[in-house]
Design a protein around this motif. Structure first.
Motif, PDB file in Angstrom:
ATOM      1  N   LEU A  44      46.298  27.682  33.165  1.00  0.00           N
ATOM      2  CA  LEU A  44      45.411  28.093  34.257  1.00  0.00           C
ATOM      3  C   LEU A  44      45.194  29.606  34.248  1.00  0.00           C
ATOM      4  O   LEU A  44      44.078  30.079  34.477  1.00  0.00           O
ATOM      5  CB  LEU A  44      45.988  27.647  35.601  1.00  0.00           C
ATOM      6  N   ALA A  45      46.274  30.358  33.965  1.00  0.00           N
ATOM      7  CA  ALA A  45      46.139  31.815  33.892  1.00  0.00           C
ATOM      8  C   ALA A  45      45.216  32.199  32.739  1.00  0.00           C
ATOM      9  O   ALA A  45      44.369  33.096  32.871  1.00  0.00           O
ATOM     10  CB  ALA A  45      47.509  32.466  33.729  1.00  0.00           C
ATOM     11  N   ALA A  46      45.371  31.528  31.581  1.00  0.00           N
ATOM     12  CA  ALA A  46      44.503  31.803  30.435  1.00  0.00           C
ATOM     13  C   ALA A  46      43.060  31.441  30.769  1.00  0.00           C
ATOM     14  O   ALA A  46      42.126  32.160  30.387  1.00  0.00           O
ATOM     15  CB  ALA A  46      44.983  31.025  29.210  1.00  0.00           C
ATOM     16  N   ALA A  47      42.853  30.336  31.490  1.00  0.00           N
ATOM     17  CA  ALA A  47      41.504  29.949  31.873  1.00  0.00           C
ATOM     18  C   ALA A  47      40.893  30.986  32.820  1.00  0.00           C
ATOM     19  O   ALA A  47      39.719  31.344  32.687  1.00  0.00           O
ATOM     20  CB  ALA A  47      41.514  28.570  32.531  1.00  0.00           C
ATOM     21  N   ASP A  48      41.690  31.464  33.782  1.00  0.00           N
ATOM     22  CA  ASP A  48      41.206  32.507  34.701  1.00  0.00           C
ATOM     23  C   ASP A  48      40.869  33.781  33.938  1.00  0.00           C
ATOM     24  O   ASP A  48      39.850  34.426  34.204  1.00  0.00           O
ATOM     25  CB  ASP A  48      42.243  32.797  35.795  1.00  0.00           C
ATOM     26  N   ALA A  50      40.073  34.010  30.721  1.00  0.00           N
ATOM     27  CA  ALA A  50      38.878  33.756  29.911  1.00  0.00           C
ATOM     28  C   ALA A  50      37.631  33.779  30.786  1.00  0.00           C
ATOM     29  O   ALA A  50      36.568  34.282  30.373  1.00  0.00           O
ATOM     30  CB  ALA A  50      39.002  32.413  29.196  1.00  0.00           C
ATOM     31  N   LYS A  51      37.750  33.249  32.006  1.00  0.00           N
ATOM     32  CA  LYS A  51      36.622  33.254  32.929  1.00  0.00           C
ATOM     33  C   LYS A  51      36.243  34.690  33.298  1.00  0.00           C
ATOM     34  O   LYS A  51      35.065  35.049  33.322  1.00  0.00           O
ATOM     35  CB  LYS A  51      36.993  32.463  34.185  1.00  0.00           C
ATOM     36  N   ALA A  52      37.252  35.536  33.542  1.00  0.00           N
ATOM     37  CA  ALA A  52      36.994  36.941  33.861  1.00  0.00           C
ATOM     38  C   ALA A  52      36.380  37.653  32.659  1.00  0.00           C
ATOM     39  O   ALA A  52      35.445  38.455  32.805  1.00  0.00           O
ATOM     40  CB  ALA A  52      38.280  37.630  34.293  1.00  0.00           C
ATOM     41  N   GLU A  53      36.915  37.375  31.456  1.00  0.00           N
ATOM     42  CA  GLU A  53      36.365  37.986  30.248  1.00  0.00           C
ATOM     43  C   GLU A  53      34.929  37.539  30.005  1.00  0.00           C
ATOM     44  O   GLU A  53      34.078  38.328  29.593  1.00  0.00           O
ATOM     45  CB  GLU A  53      37.236  37.645  29.037  1.00  0.00           C
TER      46      GLU A  53
END
Length: 156
Positions: A44-48, A50-53
């Motif tokens: 979930l942290a990686a998804a967040d 990636a979403k920010a990036e």
């Protein structure tokens, strides 16, 4: 056996089962559940992240597109200005060339007029000499009377 003894014996077996489960079965299960929860949290942290990036990348792309559009507009404006300058320069050159052609034509026309006048003067002088010959009934020598004929040409 008695119900009480069976109940006590079943309670002891249940307690042994609980102790065995708590000691040997429960720790690997909780460890596996904790690892799984950590993996989910990391995902979930990686998804967040990636979403920010992705949002930052979209913002950067938008800025670059806006910058490219601005540069394109500037280049088109510069090209239009240059085209207008080229057209104006071509018009000036054409006007200058036209003026030169008109001046040359006027000069040539003046020269032709001058030549025509000279030819006409010579013809008038020749006619005057012929007329004088006929009036005098004798030949007028052009070489003898050259001074007189030159003066006649200038007067005409």
């Amino acid at each position: 056996m008695n119900i009480n003894a069976t109940l006590i014996l079943q309670a002891i077996v249940f307690l042994i089962l609980v102790w065995f489960t708590m000691r040997f079965v429960w720790p690997p299960i909780t460890k596996a559940l904790d690892e799984r929860a950590q993996k989910i949290a990391d995902g979930l942290a990686a998804a967040d992240k990636a979403k920010a990036e992705l949002a930052n990348a979209n913002k950067a792309v938008g800025e670059q597109l806006a910058q490219a559009a601005g540069e394109t507009t500037k280049l088109l404006g510069d090209a239009e200005k240059r085209a207008a300058q080229i057209v104006e320069e071509a018009k000036k050159r054409a006007e200058e060339e036209g003026a030169k052609i008109v001046a040359a034509a006027k000069a040539e026309a003046d020269q032709q007029v001058t030549r025509a006048r000279e030819v006409l003067r010579e013809q008038v002088a020749a006619l005057a000499v012929k007329g004088a010959e006929q009036i005098l009934h004798k030949e007028v020598n052009a070489s003898v009377h050259a001074d007189l004929l030159a003066r006649l040409k200038t007067e005409l």
